[in-house]
Design an enzyme around this catalytic site. Structure first.
Site, PDB file in Angstrom:
ATOM      1  N   GLY A  11       0.798  -1.280   0.128  1.00 45.63           N
ATOM      2  CA  GLY A  11      -0.047  -0.011   0.134  1.00 45.63           C
ATOM      3  C   GLY A  11       0.826   1.344   0.082  1.00 45.63           C
ATOM      4  O   GLY A  11       0.427   2.011  -0.701  1.00 45.63           O
ATOM      5  N   LEU A  13       4.649   1.083   0.156  1.00 46.86           N
ATOM      6  CA  LEU A  13       6.168   0.822  -0.530  1.00 46.86           C
ATOM      7  C   LEU A  13       6.063  -0.437  -1.317  1.00 46.86           C
ATOM      8  O   LEU A  13       5.251  -1.597  -1.206  1.00 46.86           O
ATOM      9  CB  LEU A  13       7.205   0.446   0.477  1.00 46.86           C
ATOM     10  N   GLU A  76      -0.606 -12.882  -0.824  1.00 55.02           N
ATOM     11  CA  GLU A  76       0.407 -11.917  -0.175  1.00 55.02           C
ATOM     12  C   GLU A  76       1.115 -12.807   0.866  1.00 55.02           C
ATOM     13  O   GLU A  76       2.123 -12.545   1.297  1.00 55.02           O
ATOM     14  CB  GLU A  76      -0.216 -10.804   0.211  1.00 55.02           C
ATOM     15  N   THR A 105       1.453  -0.771   6.122  1.00 54.62           N
ATOM     16  CA  THR A 105       0.624   0.572   6.348  1.00 54.62           C
ATOM     17  C   THR A 105      -0.343   0.344   7.226  1.00 54.62           C
ATOM     18  O   THR A 105      -0.599   1.254   8.019  1.00 54.62           O
ATOM     19  CB  THR A 105      -0.189   0.439   4.729  1.00 54.62           C
ATOM     20  N   THR A 129      -0.333   4.855   9.988  1.00 51.89           N
ATOM     21  CA  THR A 129      -0.778   5.780  10.971  1.00 51.89           C
ATOM     22  C   THR A 129       0.329   6.693  11.384  1.00 51.89           C
ATOM     23  O   THR A 129       0.022   7.712  11.640  1.00 51.89           O
ATOM     24  CB  THR A 129      -1.396   4.798  12.111  1.00 51.89           C
ATOM     25  N   PHE A 143       9.010   9.360   5.839  1.00 53.20           N
ATOM     26  CA  PHE A 143       9.609   8.431   6.888  1.00 53.20           C
ATOM     27  C   PHE A 143      10.697   8.666   7.172  1.00 53.20           C
ATOM     28  O   PHE A 143      11.254   8.548   8.448  1.00 53.20           O
ATOM     29  CB  PHE A 143       9.176   7.035   6.321  1.00 53.20           C
ATOM     30  N   SER A 230       8.017  -2.944   6.920  1.00 55.33           N
ATOM     31  CA  SER A 230       9.054  -1.851   6.295  1.00 55.33           C
ATOM     32  C   SER A 230       9.280  -0.825   7.512  1.00 55.33           C
ATOM     33  O   SER A 230      10.161   0.097   7.622  1.00 55.33           O
ATOM     34  CB  SER A 230       8.839  -1.171   5.017  1.00 55.33           C
TER      35      SER A 230
END
EC number: 2.7.1.33
Length: 273
Positions: A11, A13, A76, A105, A129, A143, A230
């Site tokens: 979503g 990266l 996934e 995400t 968030t 980030f 991530s």
């Protein structure tokens, strides 16, 4: 460049895994909304013939891929689990039963028993968030800019702890535990620094994700919780929040070196097996 790559189009990266000319596992990372950069990278590496793709944005990315690529789709979590098991073996962990918490995400949580897995649940609280609240509260939206500030920020001026509530009275639980994330913001007048706000945002996310993971681990009497995603990459503060809370509840936290690339690794391995 080898002929096969694995892509995890998430979503936020998109991660790419491949074996380079020296047969070493190598990674690339892009923001998922910068799809033109992803496509350009693939096109500029002429040797690519086969792509195994997974993740929530995989369909959208496939629509943009033109050329004679062989496309393989993989679910996934199947990709993520394969990647996690590969990394566990590489890092010489011998764990068969564990909770797998993937902080992307949002956050998804699975029970893993040997080769079997069951989705336990999840939460909308995750890396998205952190970035969303960072943007709203401090106007910082990258980030890479957030992480250094969380290292120097303090949560003391914004979070209410158990000790704050009980004062000098003996409390039934550890005084250092958070009683209310951001609770002091409603009862004190102060101009909080961006670093303090971001540290508190990250504390909220870390504690929510860990609390949920611990509940699932306790329900099934599982000792090990593997945290990946991530959001944890180079994020020492978030790892500390998660590990200290997990250990406080007598569970064992594990952070994998390339855990954020698990989906891409699993996709690559699936296509090359």
């Amino acid at each position: 460049m080898e002929r096969t790559i694995g892509i995890d189009a998430g979503g936020t990266l998109t991660k790419i895994a491949y074996f380079n000319k020296k047969k070493l596992l190598t990674f690339e990372k892009f923001y998922s909304h910068e799809q033109h950069k992803i496509i350009d990278w693939i096109k500029n590496n002429n040797g690519i013939k086969q792509i195994c793709i997974t993740g929530g944005k995989s369909k959208l990315l496939q629509q943009l891929l033109t050329g004679s690529y062989k496309i393989i789709e993989l679910s996934e979590f199947e990709a993520t689990l394969a990647g996690v098991q590969f990394i566990l073996k590489e890092e010489q962990h011998t764990i068969n039963n564990f909770i797998l918490t993937n902080i992307g995400t949002g956050t998804s949580i699975h029970y893993v028993y040997n080769e079997q897995y069951i989705r336990a649940g999840g939460t909308g609280v995750g890396g998205g968030t952190i970035m969303g609240l960072s943007k709203l509260l401090t106007n910082i939206d990258h980030f890479e800019d957030v992480i250094p500030l969380t290292k120097v920020g303090s949560r003391k001026e914004l979070d209410i702890t158990v000790g704050d509530i009980y004062g000098g009275i003996l409390s039934p639980i550890d005084n250092n535990l958070t009683a209310s994330n951001f609770g002091k913001a409603a009862i004190t007048e102060s101009n909080n620094s961006s670093s303090d706000i971001l540290a508190t945002v990250q504390g909220l996310v870390g504690e929510v994700v860990t609390a949920l993971s611990l509940q699932f681990a306790e329900t099934k009497n599982i000792e090990h919780i593997i945290y990946i995603g991530s959001t944890l990459c180079n994020n020492v503060q978030l790892q500390h929040i998660i590990s200290s809370y997990t250990e406080y509840q007598n569970k064992t936290p594990i952070f994998l070196q390339d855990g954020g690339n698990s989906g891409a690794i699993g996709a690559l391995l699936h296509a090359t097996k």
